[in-house]
Design a protein around this motif. Structure first.
Motif, PDB file in Angstrom:
ATOM      1  N   GLY A 125      -9.190  -0.625  13.746  1.00  0.00           N
ATOM      2  CA  GLY A 125     -10.461   0.062  13.553  1.00  0.00           C
ATOM      3  C   GLY A 125     -11.503  -0.854  12.951  1.00  0.00           C
ATOM      4  N   PHE A 126     -12.736  -0.341  12.855  1.00  0.00           N
ATOM      5  CA  PHE A 126     -13.865  -1.163  12.432  1.00  0.00           C
ATOM      6  C   PHE A 126     -14.552  -0.643  11.185  1.00  0.00           C
ATOM      7  N   VAL A 127     -14.522   0.667  10.989  1.00  0.00           N
ATOM      8  CA  VAL A 127     -15.375   1.248   9.959  1.00  0.00           C
ATOM      9  C   VAL A 127     -14.590   1.778   8.772  1.00  0.00           C
ATOM     10  N   ALA A 128     -13.319   1.421   8.662  1.00  0.00           N
ATOM     11  CA  ALA A 128     -12.520   1.921   7.546  1.00  0.00           C
ATOM     12  C   ALA A 128     -11.387   0.961   7.256  1.00  0.00           C
ATOM     13  N   GLU A 129     -10.829   1.105   6.061  1.00  0.00           N
ATOM     14  CA  GLU A 129      -9.601   0.407   5.698  1.00  0.00           C
ATOM     15  C   GLU A 129      -8.565   1.454   5.309  1.00  0.00           C
ATOM     16  N   MET A 130      -7.320   1.177   5.679  1.00  0.00           N
ATOM     17  CA  MET A 130      -6.244   2.129   5.446  1.00  0.00           C
ATOM     18  C   MET A 130      -5.223   1.547   4.482  1.00  0.00           C
ATOM     19  N   PHE A 131      -4.791   2.381   3.545  1.00  0.00           N
ATOM     20  CA  PHE A 131      -3.720   2.017   2.617  1.00  0.00           C
ATOM     21  C   PHE A 131      -2.730   3.173   2.534  1.00  0.00           C
ATOM     22  N   ARG A 132      -1.494   2.819   2.307  1.00  0.00           N
ATOM     23  CA  ARG A 132      -0.460   3.831   2.118  1.00  0.00           C
ATOM     24  C   ARG A 132      -0.170   3.950   0.630  1.00  0.00           C
ATOM     25  N   ALA A 133      -0.237   5.156   0.108  1.00  0.00           N
ATOM     26  CA  ALA A 133       0.100   5.413  -1.294  1.00  0.00           C
ATOM     27  C   ALA A 133       1.450   6.108  -1.354  1.00  0.00           C
ATOM     28  N   ARG A 134       2.310   5.598  -2.225  1.00  0.00           N
ATOM     29  CA  ARG A 134       3.648   6.163  -2.392  1.00  0.00           C
ATOM     30  C   ARG A 134       3.733   6.735  -3.811  1.00  0.00           C
ATOM     31  N   ILE A 135       3.824   8.050  -3.915  1.00  0.00           N
ATOM     32  CA  ILE A 135       3.906   8.732  -5.206  1.00  0.00           C
ATOM     33  C   ILE A 135       5.372   9.052  -5.492  1.00  0.00           C
ATOM     34  N   VAL A 136       5.862   8.599  -6.639  1.00  0.00           N
ATOM     35  CA  VAL A 136       7.285   8.757  -6.957  1.00  0.00           C
ATOM     36  C   VAL A 136       7.438   9.349  -8.353  1.00  0.00           C
ATOM     37  N   GLU A 137       8.307  10.356  -8.459  1.00  0.00           N
ATOM     38  CA  GLU A 137       8.715  10.905  -9.745  1.00  0.00           C
ATOM     39  C   GLU A 137      10.191  11.269  -9.647  1.00  0.00           C
ATOM     40  N   GLY A 138      11.025  10.526 -10.358  1.00  0.00           N
ATOM     41  CA  GLY A 138      12.462  10.757 -10.264  1.00  0.00           C
ATOM     42  C   GLY A 138      12.938  10.518  -8.844  1.00  0.00           C
ATOM     43  N   ASN A 139      13.601  11.508  -8.270  1.00  0.00           N
ATOM     44  CA  ASN A 139      14.115  11.387  -6.906  1.00  0.00           C
ATOM     45  C   ASN A 139      13.129  11.881  -5.855  1.00  0.00           C
ATOM     46  N   ARG A 140      11.972  12.343  -6.301  1.00  0.00           N
ATOM     47  CA  ARG A 140      10.997  12.884  -5.362  1.00  0.00           C
ATOM     48  C   ARG A 140       9.965  11.849  -4.981  1.00  0.00           C
ATOM     49  N   GLU A 141       9.590  11.848  -3.700  1.00  0.00           N
ATOM     50  CA  GLU A 141       8.612  10.878  -3.202  1.00  0.00           C
ATOM     51  C   GLU A 141       7.690  11.544  -2.195  1.00  0.00           C
ATOM     52  N   LEU A 142       6.412  11.210  -2.253  1.00  0.00           N
ATOM     53  CA  LEU A 142       5.440  11.654  -1.265  1.00  0.00           C
ATOM     54  C   LEU A 142       4.639  10.445  -0.820  1.00  0.00           C
ATOM     55  N   VAL A 143       4.561  10.242   0.496  1.00  0.00           N
ATOM     56  CA  VAL A 143       3.812   9.122   1.056  1.00  0.00           C
ATOM     57  C   VAL A 143       2.593   9.676   1.784  1.00  0.00           C
ATOM     58  N   ILE A 144       1.431   9.173   1.423  1.00  0.00           N
ATOM     59  CA  ILE A 144       0.189   9.625   2.061  1.00  0.00           C
ATOM     60  C   ILE A 144      -0.627   8.413   2.505  1.00  0.00           C
ATOM     61  N   LEU A 145      -1.480   8.639   3.481  1.00  0.00           N
ATOM     62  CA  LEU A 145      -2.400   7.605   3.941  1.00  0.00           C
ATOM     63  C   LEU A 145      -3.758   7.804   3.291  1.00  0.00           C
ATOM     64  N   CYS A 146      -4.341   6.710   2.874  1.00  0.00           N
ATOM     65  CA  CYS A 146      -5.635   6.739   2.192  1.00  0.00           C
ATOM     66  C   CYS A 146      -6.638   5.937   3.018  1.00  0.00           C
ATOM     67  N   LYS A 147      -7.698   6.590   3.407  1.00  0.00           N
ATOM     68  CA  LYS A 147      -8.734   5.963   4.243  1.00  0.00           C
ATOM     69  C   LYS A 147     -10.003   5.837   3.418  1.00  0.00           C
ATOM     70  N   ILE A 148     -10.508   4.606   3.310  1.00  0.00           N
ATOM     71  CA  ILE A 148     -11.715   4.357   2.520  1.00  0.00           C
ATOM     72  C   ILE A 148     -12.663   3.467   3.316  1.00  0.00           C
ATOM     73  N   PRO A 149     -13.955   3.443   2.958  1.00  0.00           N
ATOM     74  CA  PRO A 149     -14.881   2.524   3.616  1.00  0.00           C
ATOM     75  C   PRO A 149     -14.474   1.078   3.347  1.00  0.00           C
ATOM     76  N   PRO A 150     -14.912   0.140   4.186  1.00  0.00           N
ATOM     77  CA  PRO A 150     -14.583  -1.269   3.947  1.00  0.00           C
ATOM     78  C   PRO A 150     -15.003  -1.707   2.548  1.00  0.00           C
ATOM     79  N   THR A 151     -14.152  -2.483   1.917  1.00  0.00           N
ATOM     80  CA  THR A 151     -14.504  -2.981   0.593  1.00  0.00           C
ATOM     81  C   THR A 151     -15.488  -4.136   0.672  1.00  0.00           C
ATOM     82  N   ASN A 152     -15.632  -4.723   1.867  1.00  0.00           N
ATOM     83  CA  ASN A 152     -16.599  -5.797   2.069  1.00  0.00           C
ATOM     84  C   ASN A 152     -18.007  -5.215   2.257  1.00  0.00           C
ATOM     85  N   ASP A 153     -18.959  -5.629   1.437  1.00  0.00           N
ATOM     86  CA  ASP A 153     -20.309  -5.057   1.466  1.00  0.00           C
ATOM     87  C   ASP A 153     -21.001  -5.257   2.807  1.00  0.00           C
ATOM     88  N   ALA A 154     -20.901  -6.462   3.354  1.00  0.00           N
ATOM     89  CA  ALA A 154     -21.600  -6.764   4.607  1.00  0.00           C
ATOM     90  C   ALA A 154     -21.064  -5.909   5.750  1.00  0.00           C
TER      91      ALA A 154
END
Length: 446
Positions: free
Chosen positions: A72-101
């Motif tokens: 893609g061109f207009v976004a950056e994607m990161f995967r966040a992994r939330i963990v507590e004990g034996n429980r885990e949730l994985v979500i995708l995080c979409k944000i605008p490009p961190t590069n200003d230009a």
């Protein structure tokens, strides 16, 4: 043009708690360090974790890169992994490009604004309306084919936005390899879902006009593109390259394309306005190329599809979604064999759901009106194909660094396009692109 299709899950590249702001490098070339990830992204993940049953102060969050180069061109994607004990949730995080230009070049915040609207207003309204009419997910005839969204917000004053959603790969959804033209079974699934999406618009438009007024949103990209020197330069170069894919004896086709080139930006603006589609304009997806779709399979056969990336959803002619996908993502052979069939599958799907929602397709959008809309707007498929097809014929590793390219253009106003990488990709491009040009003319769209 964006894409939110994720990479395969991997081990975390860096770990931190939801409150950790330490500077850690992710070790991935061309990506910011995870310590440099915006604090608002950390805060957004920490915000939704308790809503999903995690104990404040007891969970940990790790981040990893969430998409491939070229996705893609207009976004950056990161995967966040939330963990507590034996429980885990994985979500995708979409944000605008961190590069200003790069963020400025693609006017990304206005595009994020539209996707936030989609996930917080349009799609929930579509779901609720169908359920009120007795159309539920279990029936398998409605439009529910979007990822679960945990959070979607935009703060224009702070220049920040984040969209957090399900990681569909963990539910065994996969992307099609963009370098290969889509086959009939995959195209068929999309035509069915586009028919259903548009059917809800027609039903809402007539039965809940006050609610539907909110859906009448202008195209968020065309104005930005046609005021962007970088984009206009890129489109002109792309059109020249497309014309160059023709054989020397195809002079009549070449003349038609040269004429189109002289007013293609005006055509883009006209075709993406609601006027050309009325009285049949609908809320369309807006960005129907293969990287914005994911498929589920059973014994190698695609059985389900999810539509991603709603950044360009807009109130326009329904055929824009159709011709964008068909001319950009299928090849000449499939169009020769199945074009009419795909259009009829789309219309049959639209009619079935619209009738179930209490509408009347033969009155609200007769098949003859669909054919007239294709004639009026079909060349939009070509205008998108000249932009998308080159990206489908180049290996991701050969694509330019978008951040570096945006910074160079900002400084020099010079744009470099990776048109010819090797003989194989060039041959693939010439075949696919020249078939698009011939087919658009053969169907009478140009």
């Amino acid at each position: 043009m964006g894409s939110e299709a994720p990479l395969e899950p991997t081990e975390p590249l860096a770990a931190m708690t939801s409150l950790d702001t330490s500077k850690q490098s992710n070790g991935v070339e061309g990506k910011p360090s995870f310590g440099a990830l915006p604090q608002y992204l950390h805060d957004a993940v920490a915000r939704i974790a308790p809503q999903e049953g995690f104990t404040p102060g007891q969970f940990e969050v790790s981040f990893e890169v969430g998409s491939n180069k070229g996705d893609g061109f207009v976004a950056e994607m990161f995967r966040a992994r939330i963990v507590e004990g034996n429980r885990e949730l994985v979500i995708l995080c979409k944000i605008p490009p961190t590069n200003d230009a790069r963020r400025e070049q693609f006017n990304t915040l206005s595009i994020f604004d539209r996707e936030v609207q989609a996930y917080s207003l349009f799609l929930p309204t579509i779901t609720e309306f169908q359920r009120e009419k007795g159309i539920t997910e279990e029936l398998g005839i409605g439009f529910f084919n979007t990822p679960k969204c945990y959070l979607a917000y935009l703060d224009m004053a702070k220049q920040e936005s984040a969209i957090l959603m399900d990681d569909l790969r963990l539910q065994n959804y996969r992307m099609w390899d963009k370098s290969n033209p889509v086959n009939f079974e995959h195209a068929r699934l999309l035509m069915i879902q586009l028919g259903r999406l548009h059917a809800v618009s027609f039903a809402l438009k007539e039965q809940r006009p006050d609610v539907f007024e909110q859906f009448k949103v202008a195209d968020p990209m065309t104005a930005a593109m046609t005021s962007s020197e970088a984009f206009m330069t890129m489109m002109t170069m792309s059109m020249d390259r497309a014309i160059g894919s023709l054989e020397p004896n195809e002079e009549k086709v070449r003349q038609k394309l040269e004429k189109l080139k002289s007013h293609m930006f005006e055509d883009m603006a006209n075709l993406t306005s609601s006027k050309v589609g009325e009285p049949y304009s609908v809320l369309g997806h807006g960005d129907c190329w293969i990287n914005n779709l994911m498929f589920a399979y059973k014994k190698g056969v695609p059985t389900d599809i999810v539509l991603l990336d709603w950044q360009i959803c807009r109130y326009v002619s329904p055929v824009l979604d159709l011709v964008y996908f068909i001319f950009s993502c299928t090849d000449g052979e499939l169009r020769r064999k199945h074009y009419d069939e795909l259009i009829r599958i789309y219309y049959g799907s639209l009619k079935e759901l619209l009738d179930r929602l209490g509408g009347d397709a033969t009155r609200q959008f007769p098949f003859t009106a669909l054919l007239r809309q294709l004639k009026a707007c079909g060349k939009f498929g070509l205008l998108m194909a000249i932009f998308i097809v080159p990206l489908l014929c180049i290996e991701n590793k050969d694509l330019p660094d978008l951040d570096a390219q945006a910074e160079k253009f900002k400084e020099t106003q010079q744009l470099e396009m990776p048109f010819v990488i090797n003989e194989q990709s060039e041959a693939k491009y010439r075949k696919r692109m020249s078939d698009v040009l011939r087919d658009v003319i053969r169907f009478g769209y140009l």
